[in-house]
Design a protein around this motif. Sequence first.
Motif, PDB file in Angstrom:
ATOM      1  N   ALA A 113      -4.167  11.452   3.061  1.00  0.00           N
ATOM      2  CA  ALA A 113      -3.164  11.147   4.081  1.00  0.00           C
ATOM      3  C   ALA A 113      -3.249   9.704   4.573  1.00  0.00           C
ATOM      4  O   ALA A 113      -2.281   9.173   5.130  1.00  0.00           O
ATOM      5  CB  ALA A 113      -3.326  12.102   5.259  1.00  0.00           C
ATOM      6  N   ASN A 114      -4.387   9.068   4.371  1.00  0.00           N
ATOM      7  CA  ASN A 114      -4.584   7.706   4.864  1.00  0.00           C
ATOM      8  C   ASN A 114      -4.391   6.636   3.802  1.00  0.00           C
ATOM      9  O   ASN A 114      -4.745   5.478   4.016  1.00  0.00           O
ATOM     10  CB  ASN A 114      -5.988   7.579   5.465  1.00  0.00           C
ATOM     11  CG  ASN A 114      -6.156   8.441   6.694  1.00  0.00           C
ATOM     12  OD1 ASN A 114      -5.227   8.579   7.480  1.00  0.00           O
ATOM     13  ND2 ASN A 114      -7.313   9.060   6.844  1.00  0.00           N
ATOM     14  N   GLY A 115      -3.851   7.019   2.648  1.00  0.00           N
ATOM     15  CA  GLY A 115      -3.553   6.042   1.618  1.00  0.00           C
ATOM     16  C   GLY A 115      -4.518   6.096   0.463  1.00  0.00           C
ATOM     17  O   GLY A 115      -5.304   7.031   0.317  1.00  0.00           O
ATOM     18  N   VAL A 116      -4.465   5.059  -0.352  1.00  0.00           N
ATOM     19  CA  VAL A 116      -5.299   4.973  -1.545  1.00  0.00           C
ATOM     20  C   VAL A 116      -6.441   3.994  -1.277  1.00  0.00           C
ATOM     21  O   VAL A 116      -6.190   2.826  -0.947  1.00  0.00           O
ATOM     22  CB  VAL A 116      -4.472   4.492  -2.760  1.00  0.00           C
ATOM     23  CG1 VAL A 116      -5.350   4.364  -3.989  1.00  0.00           C
ATOM     24  CG2 VAL A 116      -3.305   5.435  -3.018  1.00  0.00           C
ATOM     25  N   PRO A 176      -3.123   0.449  -9.190  1.00  0.00           N
ATOM     26  CA  PRO A 176      -4.190   0.348  -8.182  1.00  0.00           C
ATOM     27  C   PRO A 176      -5.329  -0.519  -8.705  1.00  0.00           C
ATOM     28  O   PRO A 176      -5.679  -0.491  -9.881  1.00  0.00           O
ATOM     29  CB  PRO A 176      -4.644   1.807  -8.010  1.00  0.00           C
ATOM     30  CG  PRO A 176      -3.458   2.621  -8.426  1.00  0.00           C
ATOM     31  CD  PRO A 176      -2.804   1.837  -9.535  1.00  0.00           C
ATOM     32  N   GLY A 177      -5.884  -1.291  -7.808  1.00  0.00           N
ATOM     33  CA  GLY A 177      -6.980  -2.172  -8.203  1.00  0.00           C
ATOM     34  C   GLY A 177      -6.524  -3.549  -8.637  1.00  0.00           C
ATOM     35  O   GLY A 177      -7.362  -4.421  -8.891  1.00  0.00           O
ATOM     36  N   THR A 178      -5.198  -3.785  -8.729  1.00  0.00           N
ATOM     37  CA  THR A 178      -4.693  -5.094  -9.150  1.00  0.00           C
ATOM     38  C   THR A 178      -4.053  -5.869  -8.005  1.00  0.00           C
ATOM     39  O   THR A 178      -3.547  -6.973  -8.213  1.00  0.00           O
ATOM     40  CB  THR A 178      -3.663  -4.958 -10.282  1.00  0.00           C
ATOM     41  OG1 THR A 178      -2.472  -4.320  -9.778  1.00  0.00           O
ATOM     42  CG2 THR A 178      -4.226  -4.154 -11.441  1.00  0.00           C
ATOM     43  N   VAL A 179      -4.053  -5.288  -6.804  1.00  0.00           N
ATOM     44  CA  VAL A 179      -3.402  -5.955  -5.669  1.00  0.00           C
ATOM     45  C   VAL A 179      -4.193  -7.219  -5.306  1.00  0.00           C
ATOM     46  O   VAL A 179      -5.400  -7.166  -5.039  1.00  0.00           O
ATOM     47  CB  VAL A 179      -3.302  -5.015  -4.453  1.00  0.00           C
ATOM     48  CG1 VAL A 179      -2.771  -5.778  -3.237  1.00  0.00           C
ATOM     49  CG2 VAL A 179      -2.405  -3.831  -4.777  1.00  0.00           C
ATOM     50  N   THR A 180      -3.501  -8.336  -5.292  1.00  0.00           N
ATOM     51  CA  THR A 180      -4.139  -9.621  -4.991  1.00  0.00           C
ATOM     52  C   THR A 180      -3.757 -10.145  -3.613  1.00  0.00           C
ATOM     53  O   THR A 180      -4.415 -11.037  -3.081  1.00  0.00           O
ATOM     54  CB  THR A 180      -3.742 -10.681  -6.032  1.00  0.00           C
ATOM     55  OG1 THR A 180      -2.309 -10.723  -6.126  1.00  0.00           O
ATOM     56  CG2 THR A 180      -4.324 -10.331  -7.387  1.00  0.00           C
ATOM     57  N   ASP A 217       0.826  -1.212   0.000  1.00  0.00           N
ATOM     58  CA  ASP A 217       0.000   0.000   0.000  1.00  0.00           C
ATOM     59  C   ASP A 217       0.859   1.260   0.000  1.00  0.00           C
ATOM     60  O   ASP A 217       0.533   2.254  -0.674  1.00  0.00           O
ATOM     61  CB  ASP A 217      -0.933  -0.009   1.216  1.00  0.00           C
ATOM     62  CG  ASP A 217      -2.026  -1.061   1.100  1.00  0.00           C
ATOM     63  OD1 ASP A 217      -2.329  -1.472  -0.034  1.00  0.00           O
ATOM     64  OD2 ASP A 217      -2.571  -1.485   2.137  1.00  0.00           O
ATOM     65  N   ASN A 218       1.947   1.222   0.759  1.00  0.00           N
ATOM     66  CA  ASN A 218       2.847   2.381   0.786  1.00  0.00           C
ATOM     67  C   ASN A 218       3.525   2.572  -0.565  1.00  0.00           C
ATOM     68  O   ASN A 218       3.724   3.709  -1.030  1.00  0.00           O
ATOM     69  CB  ASN A 218       3.893   2.202   1.881  1.00  0.00           C
ATOM     70  CG  ASN A 218       4.811   3.398   2.014  1.00  0.00           C
ATOM     71  OD1 ASN A 218       4.373   4.484   2.361  1.00  0.00           O
ATOM     72  ND2 ASN A 218       6.098   3.204   1.712  1.00  0.00           N
ATOM     73  N   HIS A 219       3.878   1.470  -1.208  1.00  0.00           N
ATOM     74  CA  HIS A 219       4.514   1.505  -2.524  1.00  0.00           C
ATOM     75  C   HIS A 219       3.614   2.216  -3.535  1.00  0.00           C
ATOM     76  O   HIS A 219       4.069   3.048  -4.331  1.00  0.00           O
ATOM     77  CB  HIS A 219       4.795   0.073  -2.977  1.00  0.00           C
ATOM     78  CG  HIS A 219       5.724  -0.054  -4.131  1.00  0.00           C
ATOM     79  ND1 HIS A 219       7.091  -0.147  -3.984  1.00  0.00           N
ATOM     80  CD2 HIS A 219       5.490  -0.103  -5.471  1.00  0.00           C
ATOM     81  CE1 HIS A 219       7.653  -0.266  -5.181  1.00  0.00           C
ATOM     82  NE2 HIS A 219       6.699  -0.240  -6.100  1.00  0.00           N
ATOM     83  N   ILE A 220       2.314   1.912  -3.467  1.00  0.00           N
ATOM     84  CA  ILE A 220       1.361   2.541  -4.383  1.00  0.00           C
ATOM     85  C   ILE A 220       1.184   4.023  -4.044  1.00  0.00           C
ATOM     86  O   ILE A 220       1.223   4.891  -4.930  1.00  0.00           O
ATOM     87  CB  ILE A 220       0.005   1.808  -4.320  1.00  0.00           C
ATOM     88  CG1 ILE A 220       0.148   0.380  -4.875  1.00  0.00           C
ATOM     89  CG2 ILE A 220      -1.057   2.566  -5.109  1.00  0.00           C
ATOM     90  CD1 ILE A 220      -1.085  -0.482  -4.674  1.00  0.00           C
ATOM     91  N   LYS A 221       1.025   4.342  -2.749  1.00  0.00           N
ATOM     92  CA  LYS A 221       0.811   5.741  -2.355  1.00  0.00           C
ATOM     93  C   LYS A 221       2.007   6.624  -2.723  1.00  0.00           C
ATOM     94  O   LYS A 221       1.838   7.763  -3.193  1.00  0.00           O
ATOM     95  CB  LYS A 221       0.551   5.832  -0.850  1.00  0.00           C
ATOM     96  CG  LYS A 221       0.459   7.285  -0.352  1.00  0.00           C
ATOM     97  CD  LYS A 221       0.124   7.371   1.096  1.00  0.00           C
ATOM     98  CE  LYS A 221       0.300   8.790   1.625  1.00  0.00           C
ATOM     99  NZ  LYS A 221      -0.349   9.807   0.789  1.00  0.00           N
ATOM    100  N   GLN A 222       3.223   6.071  -2.530  1.00  0.00           N
ATOM    101  CA  GLN A 222       4.415   6.872  -2.772  1.00  0.00           C
ATOM    102  C   GLN A 222       4.810   6.909  -4.246  1.00  0.00           C
ATOM    103  O   GLN A 222       5.739   7.633  -4.618  1.00  0.00           O
ATOM    104  CB  GLN A 222       5.598   6.317  -1.952  1.00  0.00           C
ATOM    105  CG  GLN A 222       5.362   6.234  -0.459  1.00  0.00           C
ATOM    106  CD  GLN A 222       5.222   7.601   0.206  1.00  0.00           C
ATOM    107  OE1 GLN A 222       5.486   8.632  -0.414  1.00  0.00           O
ATOM    108  NE2 GLN A 222       4.790   7.610   1.457  1.00  0.00           N
ATOM    109  N   GLY A 223       4.137   6.110  -5.070  1.00  0.00           N
ATOM    110  CA  GLY A 223       4.446   6.094  -6.492  1.00  0.00           C
ATOM    111  C   GLY A 223       5.806   5.512  -6.810  1.00  0.00           C
ATOM    112  O   GLY A 223       6.503   5.969  -7.728  1.00  0.00           O
ATOM    113  N   LEU A 224       6.191   4.488  -6.047  1.00  0.00           N
ATOM    114  CA  LEU A 224       7.525   3.904  -6.223  1.00  0.00           C
ATOM    115  C   LEU A 224       7.560   2.944  -7.404  1.00  0.00           C
ATOM    116  O   LEU A 224       6.524   2.458  -7.880  1.00  0.00           O
ATOM    117  CB  LEU A 224       7.923   3.171  -4.935  1.00  0.00           C
ATOM    118  CG  LEU A 224       7.965   4.031  -3.655  1.00  0.00           C
ATOM    119  CD1 LEU A 224       8.288   3.176  -2.440  1.00  0.00           C
ATOM    120  CD2 LEU A 224       8.974   5.162  -3.796  1.00  0.00           C
TER     121      LEU A 224
END
Length: 553
Positions: free
Chosen positions: A182-185, A155-159, A142-149
């Motif tokens: 601030a609380n993520g995606v 998004p939407g493909t996390v299994t 989740d942090n990886h997605i929020k930070q754009g790493l």
Amino acid sequence: MTDIEIANAAQPLPIGRIASGLGLTEEQYETYGRYKAKVRLETLQGRPLHGKLVLVTAISPTPAGEGKTTVSVGLGDALTALGTKAVLALREPSLGPVFGIKGGAAGGGYAQVIPMEDINLHFTGDLHAITAANNLLSAMVDNHIKQGLAPAIRPGTVTFRRCLDMNDRQLRQVVTGLGGKANGVPAESGFDITAASEVMAVLCLAKDLSDLKTRLSRIVVGENAEGGFVTAGDIGAAGAMAVLLKDAIHPNLVQTLEHTPCFMHGGPFANIAHGCNSVAATRMALALGDVVVTEAGFGADLGAEKFFDIKCRQAGLRPDCAVLVATCRALKMHGGVDKPDLDQENVPAMTRGFSNLEKHLENLRGFFGLPVVVAINRFPGDTEGELGWLTEKLAAMGVPAALCDVHQKGSKGGIALAQKVLDALRQPAHFDFAYGLEDPLGEKIETVARRIYGATKVTFSPEALRTLQRLTRLGYGSLPICIAKTQYSFTDDPKRMGWPESFEITVRQVRLSAGAGFVVALTGDMMTMPGLPKRPAALSIDMDEHGRIQGLF
């Protein structure tokens, strides 16, 4: 006396005595209190696996109870009583069943592993470590997605799902990341029970720390913009996950009421996951004992099949014989008798329900090629007429069988079974797998459904077919398969007991467990997060003013 009263009345040996009896030095294990220890994986180095491997499995379970773990423990004690250097290799309990309905996993009566209250609760913290490692990966995704790493996860493909070692149906489907940027995606997700998590399977199938890190790095968490898979290794999570599991990977050593050593390690559910204790624990037992008694969860169509086709295949193990646990009560339920009427003698119902036992026998002897001994686990309400009928029926079929009363008598109630097992171990085993790894994924699923379950047809949902095709295209077609199915029936309908003559299996969803090294096929209405019953066992569990646990079975 209750199970916990029997366990508390026992006088266990210091765990160092049990360890030294196995030939271990103090440098090879670390104690957790007086009666538990972790044995270091390095102990296996240079030791041949000379022991004979006995798998204890069962007919399809019913609410009447079969007692597979109790028989396993009693068999180990009986083998010890006969002068055999026996070692048990069992699974750890999950807190979900302990506080839910099924109960613990330390045996029962006078065939228990102790300290049972520790084992059935927090034990050495293995399941907590698995939960933490699993949820660390979720947090990092989740942090990886929020930070754009990079590599970017769409998004939407996390299994990959979070897990918790408790039955909690409210967490099956959740939405995370609410409350603003601030609380993520925001994302739809859910929880699995820890025992059914891929991290649990990874720990149980890993041979050593290096293999553990490799498997963790292969876990698929989502997809990139091109539709390729992103793994835990890709986002740099595998190392930290391995650190959380560095102690959990070492097998736990405990003892039975009669001081037979037991490696109790790992606890995947067999109706959802592969249902066997850890490879490391089984290999350690085979290196240190002459006969190793292990078990696989639920009926032989689930736990035993996965033990053979997943665990034995990946670990290079070859079982020497199988023990199939059956009870008169369970056969009557498979023959159509309701639970309140089980204490009444009913041989005709046993005759109708015998087809379930017969199909499991056919699978173990015919398809997997193993010598089989049937353990007739005696319950107090069994009549001589019922026990006599079942014994004579098996004898007429040429199937070795023995009455087993270890719950009431400990090792003395398992001597006849132990002697039959020793006889079976002198016979040649012609073990084989149910399918070849080179077979297409869909064909592997059909082979198990048709040959092991007896299904006449296998239906795949459009989504499942698309996933199978995609996994094959991406190079995962040679993995073994792990079918998630109700434990109560050969079918995917828990109400169809016995062995129905004609039925279909429906595969509704397929999941990849790349770290564990298998593909999961979900059938019927299987849930990967159980719920609590109307009256959970937790309502009866308490503690007195002295800290003594009460109501734990």
